[in-house]
Motif scaffolding. Structure first.
Motif, PDB file in Angstrom:
ATOM      1  N   GLU A 292     -91.599   5.828 -11.202  1.00  0.00           N
ATOM      2  CA  GLU A 292     -92.582   5.393 -11.799  1.00  0.00           C
ATOM      3  C   GLU A 292     -93.726   6.576 -11.564  1.00  0.00           C
ATOM      4  N   LEU A 293     -93.156   7.461 -11.385  1.00  0.00           N
ATOM      5  CA  LEU A 293     -93.939   9.060 -11.585  1.00  0.00           C
ATOM      6  C   LEU A 293     -93.234  10.133 -12.621  1.00  0.00           C
ATOM      7  N   LYS A 294     -92.401   9.806 -13.782  1.00  0.00           N
ATOM      8  CA  LYS A 294     -92.202  10.888 -14.267  1.00  0.00           C
ATOM      9  C   LYS A 294     -92.561  10.927 -15.206  1.00  0.00           C
ATOM     10  N   ASP A 295     -93.006   9.835 -16.230  1.00  0.00           N
ATOM     11  CA  ASP A 295     -94.152   9.451 -17.392  1.00  0.00           C
ATOM     12  C   ASP A 295     -95.562  10.242 -17.021  1.00  0.00           C
ATOM     13  N   LEU A 296     -96.306  10.988 -15.943  1.00  0.00           N
ATOM     14  CA  LEU A 296     -96.920  11.388 -15.620  1.00  0.00           C
ATOM     15  C   LEU A 296     -96.960  12.614 -15.987  1.00  0.00           C
ATOM     16  N   SER A 297     -98.236  13.408 -16.493  1.00  0.00           N
ATOM     17  CA  SER A 297     -98.756  15.007 -17.205  1.00  0.00           C
ATOM     18  C   SER A 297     -98.462  15.430 -15.445  1.00  0.00           C
ATOM     19  N   PRO A 298     -98.399  16.900 -15.373  1.00  0.00           N
ATOM     20  CA  PRO A 298     -98.760  17.881 -13.710  1.00  0.00           C
ATOM     21  C   PRO A 298     -99.949  17.607 -13.427  1.00  0.00           C
ATOM     22  N   LYS A 299    -100.535  17.687 -14.398  1.00  0.00           N
ATOM     23  CA  LYS A 299    -102.329  17.569 -13.953  1.00  0.00           C
ATOM     24  C   LYS A 299    -102.608  16.135 -12.682  1.00  0.00           C
ATOM     25  N   ASP A 300    -101.900  15.089 -13.353  1.00  0.00           N
ATOM     26  CA  ASP A 300    -102.153  13.889 -12.956  1.00  0.00           C
ATOM     27  C   ASP A 300    -101.637  13.908 -12.116  1.00  0.00           C
ATOM     28  N   LEU A 301    -100.602  13.932 -11.697  1.00  0.00           N
ATOM     29  CA  LEU A 301     -99.499  14.117 -10.626  1.00  0.00           C
ATOM     30  C   LEU A 301    -100.230  14.590  -9.420  1.00  0.00           C
ATOM     31  N   VAL A 302    -100.757  15.826 -10.022  1.00  0.00           N
ATOM     32  CA  VAL A 302    -101.490  16.591  -9.235  1.00  0.00           C
ATOM     33  C   VAL A 302    -102.825  16.233  -8.681  1.00  0.00           C
ATOM     34  N   ASN A 303    -103.420  15.861  -9.296  1.00  0.00           N
ATOM     35  CA  ASN A 303    -104.753  15.259  -8.895  1.00  0.00           C
ATOM     36  C   ASN A 303    -104.482  13.430  -7.980  1.00  0.00           C
ATOM     37  N   GLN A 304    -103.691  12.828  -8.556  1.00  0.00           N
ATOM     38  CA  GLN A 304    -103.084  11.804  -7.276  1.00  0.00           C
ATOM     39  C   GLN A 304    -102.531  12.464  -6.473  1.00  0.00           C
ATOM     40  N   ARG A 305    -102.030  13.078  -5.955  1.00  0.00           N
ATOM     41  CA  ARG A 305    -101.602  13.692  -5.055  1.00  0.00           C
ATOM     42  C   ARG A 305    -102.630  14.148  -4.477  1.00  0.00           C
ATOM     43  N   MET A 306    -104.160  15.233  -4.291  1.00  0.00           N
ATOM     44  CA  MET A 306    -104.717  15.809  -3.776  1.00  0.00           C
ATOM     45  C   MET A 306    -105.216  13.953  -3.482  1.00  0.00           C
ATOM     46  N   ASP A 307    -105.712  13.013  -4.378  1.00  0.00           N
ATOM     47  CA  ASP A 307    -106.473  12.016  -3.740  1.00  0.00           C
ATOM     48  C   ASP A 307    -106.194  11.325  -2.720  1.00  0.00           C
ATOM     49  N   TYR A 309    -103.878  12.436  -0.120  1.00  0.00           N
ATOM     50  CA  TYR A 309    -104.355  13.000   1.074  1.00  0.00           C
ATOM     51  C   TYR A 309    -105.263  12.871   1.528  1.00  0.00           C
ATOM     52  N   SER A 310    -106.496  13.612   0.460  1.00  0.00           N
ATOM     53  CA  SER A 310    -108.180  13.459   1.053  1.00  0.00           C
ATOM     54  C   SER A 310    -108.408  11.728   1.324  1.00  0.00           C
ATOM     55  N   GLU A 311    -107.871  11.231   1.011  1.00  0.00           N
ATOM     56  CA  GLU A 311    -108.143   9.581   1.641  1.00  0.00           C
ATOM     57  C   GLU A 311    -107.728   9.496   3.374  1.00  0.00           C
ATOM     58  N   MET A 312    -106.693   9.873   3.220  1.00  0.00           N
ATOM     59  CA  MET A 312    -106.150   9.768   4.662  1.00  0.00           C
ATOM     60  C   MET A 312    -107.028  10.042   6.245  1.00  0.00           C
ATOM     61  N   GLY A 313    -107.264   9.249   6.942  1.00  0.00           N
ATOM     62  CA  GLY A 313    -108.416   9.377   7.448  1.00  0.00           C
ATOM     63  C   GLY A 313    -109.784   8.933   7.764  1.00  0.00           C
TER      64      GLY A 313
END
Length: 317
Positions: A292-307, A309-313
């Motif tokens: 599910e993750l392998k086709d994401l670009s490095p930029k999209d991967l990092v942005n998605q990860r940041m989002d 954890y930002s949404e937690m809580g």
């Protein structure tokens, strides 16, 4: 095989079943029907106990002495392809934190995880799975190497916490964990986290930031252990069961709170009752998530990860 206190009814029925079968083998008495009845009751008892586990009982299962540890998973999943890498290139090699390159099928991964011991000698050698700062710095070095070569990271978490000794604090335990959390949020390769046992405090978080976080069914993930929580709030360890309930630390609780992404089912009775099946399920889950993750670009991967954890809580009234 060792049985926990709440598993004693299972132990009694298992012993009855084995004795009945032994009588049948040692004599001409037909015990087929008796064995079948006991076996049926044993299955029903197992289902009844394991489908109604309390949070504290799940904590106990996560600590079961026969439960597979990080190196057991890596050995089973990767076979001979695993190459362990050592040292943080700064202080020394931390035996509580292991890491290296391995393959699942044709796909290479950088595996990182805490390793507990299986007897007194190995537990001391592995510092009971409690890593020092050099362990987290070794993990970060390996993650950075994986990023350089475009290799996804798999983090296997099983620790009662980071080592709390004076020497660990002197060498910057808090900074090492904080640095790992920061660097993992912006690592440019997929990170898959699997909690295979205990996921306690900053010791777990130091290698626990991922694009997808998976938990085995009978594991726990919390800022503090039930015993420590009980000792702080009630000045006694006697209330650890109440603390486990209040902490919402089980896999189902974590999923409801959207702090993890997936619960990996365990065999009835826990991972230790059928290790091979557990290893297969974990390997399949890792491969599926990577797909599910392998086709994401490095930029999209990092942005998605940041989002993520930002949404937690975040609470919306």
């Amino acid at each position: 095989m060792e049985y926990l206190e709440f598993e004693l009814p299972i132990k009694e029925l298992q012993e009855q079943y084995e004795k009945a079968c032994q009588i049948g083998e040692d004599s001409d008495v037909d015990v087929t029907e008796t064995c079948a009845q006991i076996e049926k009751k044993l299955t029903e008892t197992k289902k009844d106990i394991y489908k109604n586990l309390t949070p504290w009982q799940r904590v106990q299962l996560s600590r079961h002495p026969d439960r597979p540890y990080t190196l057991d998973y890596i050995s089973a999943i990767c076979g001979d392809s695993f190459l362990e890498l050592h040292g943080d290139r700064n202080f020394k090699d931390d035996k509580a934190m292991i890491g290296g390159l391995g393959k699942i099928g044709d796909q290479s991964y950088m595996f990182i995880g805490q390793q507990k011991g299986f007897n007194t000698k190995t537990r001391q050698y592995r510092n009971f799975g409690m890593a020092n700062p050099e362990g987290y710095r070794k993990a970060l070095r390996l993650m950075k190497s994986a990023e350089k070569f475009g290799i996804p990271v798999v983090s296997l978490i099983d620790t009662p916490g980071a080592f709390p000794g004076i020497e660990a604090e002197e060498r910057g335990q808090g900074e090492a964990i904080a640095r790992n959390i920061l660097e993992m949020t912006r690592l440019k390769v997929p990170i898959i986290v699997v909690i295979i046992g205990e996921g306690a405090s900053g010791g777990a978080l130091g290698i626990g930031v991922g694009d997808k976080v998976l938990m085995l069914e009978n594991t726990w993930y919390s800022v503090i252990s039930p015993e420590s929580c009980s000792s702080i709030l009630w000045r006694s360890w006697e209330f650890k069961e109440q603390a486990a309930e209040a902490l919402k630390l089980t896999s189902s609780d974590m999923k409801k709170l959207k702090l993890i992404d997936q619960v990996v089912k365990e065999p009835l009775g826990g991972a230790h009752t059928n290790r091979e099946k557990t290893f297969v399920e974990v390997a399949k889950a890792i491969s599926k998530v990577f797909g599910e993750l392998k086709d994401l670009s490095p930029k999209d991967l990092v942005n998605q990860r940041m989002d993520k954890y930002s949404e937690m809580g975040v609470f919306k009234g």
